[in-house]
Design a protein around this motif. Structure first.
Motif, mmCIF file in Angstrom:
data_model
loop_
_atom_site.group_PDB
_atom_site.id
_atom_site.type_symbol
_atom_site.label_atom_id
_atom_site.label_comp_id
_atom_site.label_asym_id
_atom_site.label_seq_id
_atom_site.Cartn_x
_atom_site.Cartn_y
_atom_site.Cartn_z
ATOM 1 N N LEU A 22 0.607 -1.079 -0.088
ATOM 2 C CA LEU A 22 0.215 0.425 0.278
ATOM 3 C C LEU A 22 0.473 1.354 0.156
ATOM 4 N N VAL A 23 2.050 0.838 0.642
ATOM 5 C CA VAL A 23 2.763 2.288 0.929
ATOM 6 C C VAL A 23 3.461 2.734 -0.201
ATOM 7 N N ALA A 24 3.994 1.663 -1.637
ATOM 8 C CA ALA A 24 4.641 2.022 -2.693
ATOM 9 C C ALA A 24 2.827 2.342 -3.571
ATOM 10 N N GLY A 25 1.884 2.188 -3.379
ATOM 11 C CA GLY A 25 0.722 2.427 -4.556
ATOM 12 C C GLY A 25 0.642 3.958 -4.046
ATOM 13 N N ALA A 62 0.697 7.237 -6.558
ATOM 14 C CA ALA A 62 -0.174 8.270 -6.167
ATOM 15 C C ALA A 62 0.409 9.211 -6.426
ATOM 16 N N ALA A 63 0.890 9.558 -5.215
ATOM 17 C CA ALA A 63 2.070 10.906 -4.862
ATOM 18 C C ALA A 63 2.827 11.785 -6.065
ATOM 19 N N VAL A 121 -11.400 10.560 -6.436
ATOM 20 C CA VAL A 121 -10.893 9.593 -4.753
ATOM 21 C C VAL A 121 -11.060 8.305 -5.530
ATOM 22 N N THR A 122 -11.595 7.461 -6.698
ATOM 23 C CA THR A 122 -11.198 6.415 -6.998
ATOM 24 C C THR A 122 -10.352 5.802 -7.244
ATOM 25 N N THR A 123 -9.982 7.052 -8.220
ATOM 26 C CA THR A 123 -8.430 6.894 -9.428
ATOM 27 C C THR A 123 -7.566 6.369 -7.774
ATOM 28 N N ILE A 124 -7.746 7.111 -6.883
ATOM 29 C CA ILE A 124 -6.424 7.264 -6.050
ATOM 30 C C ILE A 124 -5.931 5.375 -5.129
ATOM 31 N N ASN A 150 1.945 -0.459 -10.297
ATOM 32 C CA ASN A 150 2.013 0.988 -11.240
ATOM 33 C C ASN A 150 3.561 1.029 -11.143
ATOM 34 N N TYR A 151 4.577 0.446 -10.847
ATOM 35 C CA TYR A 151 6.151 0.944 -11.788
ATOM 36 C C TYR A 151 6.792 -0.219 -12.546
ATOM 37 N N VAL A 152 5.255 -1.064 -12.726
ATOM 38 C CA VAL A 152 5.902 -1.499 -14.258
ATOM 39 C C VAL A 152 4.868 -1.460 -14.688
#
Length: 59
Positions: free
Chosen positions: A13-16, A20-21, A36-39, A49-51
């Motif tokens: 979750l921290v990576a996610g 987002a940030a 909100v739903t996209t975040i 997200n990184y791949v």
């Protein structure tokens, strides 16, 4: 064993949230349903997200 799973989930979750940030989802206009739903989807996607994952949700 349960502690390892919990640490893995938190790191996921921290990576996610970091992704987002990095995409500046927390700045700009006030939060609406789409933002909100996209975040949330980005946070749940975590390191994916990184791949190449780029979840965008619309209400």
């Amino acid at each position: 064993m349960r502690r390892i799973v919990l640490v893995g989930l938190v790191l996921w979750l921290v990576a996610g949230v970091a992704a987002a940030a990095k995409r500046d989802y927390f700045t700009g206009a006030p939060a609406d349903c789409d933002r909100v739903t996209t975040i949330a989807a980005t946070a749940l996607a975590g390191p994916l997200n990184y791949v190449g994952a780029d979840p965008n949700v619309s209400c």
